[in-house]
Design a protein around this motif. Structure first.
Motif, PDB file in Angstrom:
ATOM      1  N   ILE A 135       1.275  -1.203   0.345  1.00  0.00           N
ATOM      2  CA  ILE A 135      -0.284   0.225  -0.009  1.00  0.00           C
ATOM      3  C   ILE A 135       0.935   0.827   0.108  1.00  0.00           C
ATOM      4  CG2 ILE A 135       0.169   0.048   2.470  1.00  0.00           C
ATOM      5  CD1 ILE A 135      -3.319   1.100  -0.109  1.00  0.00           C
ATOM      6  N   GLU A 136       1.626   1.028   0.318  1.00  0.00           N
ATOM      7  CA  GLU A 136       2.875   2.124   0.478  1.00  0.00           C
ATOM      8  C   GLU A 136       3.447   2.701  -0.638  1.00  0.00           C
ATOM      9  OE1 GLU A 136       3.250  -0.228   4.473  1.00  0.00           O
ATOM     10  OE2 GLU A 136       3.487  -0.677   2.669  1.00  0.00           O
ATOM     11  N   ASP A 137       3.762   2.297  -2.172  1.00  0.00           N
ATOM     12  CA  ASP A 137       3.492   2.592  -2.718  1.00  0.00           C
ATOM     13  C   ASP A 137       2.470   2.953  -3.837  1.00  0.00           C
ATOM     14  OD1 ASP A 137       5.329   2.269  -5.912  1.00  0.00           O
ATOM     15  OD2 ASP A 137       4.056   0.439  -6.461  1.00  0.00           O
ATOM     16  N   ILE A 138       1.187   3.400  -2.945  1.00  0.00           N
ATOM     17  CA  ILE A 138      -0.104   3.967  -4.135  1.00  0.00           C
ATOM     18  C   ILE A 138      -0.059   5.098  -4.187  1.00  0.00           C
ATOM     19  CG2 ILE A 138      -0.850   4.719  -1.698  1.00  0.00           C
ATOM     20  CD1 ILE A 138      -4.119   3.647  -2.761  1.00  0.00           C
ATOM     21  N   PRO A 139      -0.308   5.287  -5.162  1.00  0.00           N
ATOM     22  CA  PRO A 139      -0.226   6.601  -5.690  1.00  0.00           C
ATOM     23  C   PRO A 139      -1.092   8.317  -5.283  1.00  0.00           C
ATOM     24  CG  PRO A 139      -1.026   5.471  -7.828  1.00  0.00           C
ATOM     25  CD  PRO A 139      -0.917   4.826  -6.495  1.00  0.00           C
ATOM     26  N   ASP A 140      -0.342   9.099  -4.972  1.00  0.00           N
ATOM     27  CA  ASP A 140      -1.451  10.389  -4.337  1.00  0.00           C
ATOM     28  C   ASP A 140      -3.041  10.235  -5.309  1.00  0.00           C
ATOM     29  OD1 ASP A 140      -1.574  12.115  -2.656  1.00  0.00           O
ATOM     30  OD2 ASP A 140      -1.594  13.615  -3.963  1.00  0.00           O
ATOM     31  N   LEU A 141      -3.578  10.251  -6.485  1.00  0.00           N
ATOM     32  CA  LEU A 141      -4.283   9.709  -7.403  1.00  0.00           C
ATOM     33  C   LEU A 141      -5.098   8.952  -6.357  1.00  0.00           C
ATOM     34  CD1 LEU A 141      -5.949  11.911  -9.882  1.00  0.00           C
ATOM     35  CD2 LEU A 141      -5.233   9.978 -10.928  1.00  0.00           C
ATOM     36  N   LEU A 142      -4.817   7.866  -6.473  1.00  0.00           N
ATOM     37  CA  LEU A 142      -5.502   7.217  -6.388  1.00  0.00           C
ATOM     38  C   LEU A 142      -5.845   7.181  -4.586  1.00  0.00           C
ATOM     39  CD1 LEU A 142      -4.151   4.184  -7.953  1.00  0.00           C
ATOM     40  CD2 LEU A 142      -6.184   5.362  -8.454  1.00  0.00           C
ATOM     41  N   MET A 143      -4.655   7.466  -3.770  1.00  0.00           N
ATOM     42  CA  MET A 143      -5.485   7.838  -2.147  1.00  0.00           C
ATOM     43  C   MET A 143      -6.164   8.642  -2.427  1.00  0.00           C
ATOM     44  SD  MET A 143      -4.774   6.630   0.508  1.00  0.00           S
ATOM     45  CE  MET A 143      -3.437   5.755   1.423  1.00  0.00           C
ATOM     46  N   LYS A 144      -6.298   9.772  -2.566  1.00  0.00           N
ATOM     47  CA  LYS A 144      -7.201  10.963  -2.464  1.00  0.00           C
ATOM     48  C   LYS A 144      -8.383  10.697  -3.415  1.00  0.00           C
ATOM     49  CE  LYS A 144      -3.896  15.320  -2.379  1.00  0.00           C
ATOM     50  NZ  LYS A 144      -2.539  16.031  -3.009  1.00  0.00           N
ATOM     51  N   ASN A 145      -8.281   9.779  -4.412  1.00  0.00           N
ATOM     52  CA  ASN A 145     -10.146   9.409  -4.635  1.00  0.00           C
ATOM     53  C   ASN A 145     -10.227   8.209  -3.919  1.00  0.00           C
ATOM     54  OD1 ASN A 145     -10.782   9.817  -7.785  1.00  0.00           O
ATOM     55  ND2 ASN A 145      -8.612  10.084  -7.914  1.00  0.00           N
ATOM     56  N   ALA A 146      -9.895   7.978  -3.405  1.00  0.00           N
ATOM     57  CA  ALA A 146     -10.303   6.896  -1.896  1.00  0.00           C
ATOM     58  C   ALA A 146     -10.705   7.482  -0.834  1.00  0.00           C
ATOM     59  CB  ALA A 146      -9.329   5.569  -1.884  1.00  0.00           C
ATOM     60  N   ILE A 147     -10.399   8.570  -0.660  1.00  0.00           N
ATOM     61  CA  ILE A 147     -10.640   9.157   1.146  1.00  0.00           C
ATOM     62  C   ILE A 147     -11.424  10.297   0.658  1.00  0.00           C
ATOM     63  CG2 ILE A 147     -10.438  11.112   2.378  1.00  0.00           C
ATOM     64  CD1 ILE A 147      -7.111  10.107   2.216  1.00  0.00           C
ATOM     65  N   SER A 148     -11.625  11.069  -1.615  1.00  0.00           N
ATOM     66  CA  SER A 148     -13.124  11.886  -1.326  1.00  0.00           C
ATOM     67  C   SER A 148     -14.288  10.662  -1.211  1.00  0.00           C
ATOM     68  CB  SER A 148     -12.345  12.310  -3.051  1.00  0.00           C
ATOM     69  OG  SER A 148     -11.939  12.776  -2.897  1.00  0.00           O
ATOM     70  N   LYS A 149     -14.047   9.633  -1.757  1.00  0.00           N
ATOM     71  CA  LYS A 149     -15.298   9.004  -1.972  1.00  0.00           C
ATOM     72  C   LYS A 149     -15.515   8.727  -0.393  1.00  0.00           C
ATOM     73  CE  LYS A 149     -18.091   5.851  -3.685  1.00  0.00           C
ATOM     74  NZ  LYS A 149     -19.664   6.208  -3.711  1.00  0.00           N
ATOM     75  N   ALA A 150     -15.059   8.399   0.285  1.00  0.00           N
ATOM     76  CA  ALA A 150     -15.538   7.838   1.649  1.00  0.00           C
ATOM     77  C   ALA A 150     -16.139   8.897   2.201  1.00  0.00           C
ATOM     78  CB  ALA A 150     -14.183   7.049   1.890  1.00  0.00           C
ATOM     79  N   TYR A 151     -15.684  10.090   1.650  1.00  0.00           N
ATOM     80  CA  TYR A 151     -16.040  11.377   2.832  1.00  0.00           C
ATOM     81  C   TYR A 151     -16.900  11.493   1.678  1.00  0.00           C
ATOM     82  CZ  TYR A 151     -15.775  15.954   3.884  1.00  0.00           C
ATOM     83  OH  TYR A 151     -17.071  17.272   4.542  1.00  0.00           O
ATOM     84  N   ALA A 152     -17.717  11.680   0.866  1.00  0.00           N
ATOM     85  CA  ALA A 152     -18.719  11.680  -0.241  1.00  0.00           C
ATOM     86  C   ALA A 152     -19.940  10.574   0.626  1.00  0.00           C
ATOM     87  CB  ALA A 152     -18.093  11.444  -1.844  1.00  0.00           C
TER      88      ALA A 152
END
Length: 136
Positions: free
Chosen positions: A107-124
């Motif tokens: 998971i340490e290799d996850i791109p910033d774009l994907l991590m932010k999208n996952a957090i945004s989806k959870a927030y939404a």
């Protein structure tokens, strides 16, 4: 206000195969990265909590509001940013690998774009649930 709860579980020490090209190569780097995201969210007025836990015998993972980041991403269609063609003949220099180029074993290799999208989806999702509860 919605609450974002981020939990990073990891073995006490990362074991990276020689020659691996990970975006973050230690537990501390990953914690620093997530703490940076948490700071941005707090600055934006989002209620967020981050915890890192040692869990031996499993690979590292990040869960947002109880859901694994990889599971959150499975249901999303991620659009990669596109750069408009430039009238000049100069090349655009990229500093990070493509978002779909990541080693899913870490998971340490996850791109910033994907991590932010996952957090945004959870927030939404959290905001949607809050709106639905209030409208009943």
């Amino acid at each position: 206000m919605a609450m974002i709860d981020i939990i990073y579980t990891h073995p006490g020490e990362m074991r990276i195969p020689p020659g691996s090209d990970l975006r973050r190569t230690s537990v501390q780097e990953m914690c620093d990265y997530v703490n940076g995201l948490v700071s941005e969210m707090k600055f934006a007025g989002i209620s967020v909590r981050f915890e890192a836990k040692i869990v031996e015998g499993r690979k590292s993972a990040v869960a947002v509001n109880g859901r694994d980041v990889e599971d959150i991403l499975d249901g999303l269609e991620i659009k990669k940013p596109e750069v408009p063609p430039s009238p000049s003949s100069s090349m655009i220099i990229g500093f990070e690998r493509a978002p779909d180029d990541w080693n899913r074993d870490y998971i340490e290799d996850i791109p910033d774009l994907l991590m932010k999208n996952a957090i945004s989806k959870a927030y939404a999702d959290c905001e949607q649930n809050k709106v639905m509860r209030c409208s009943r």
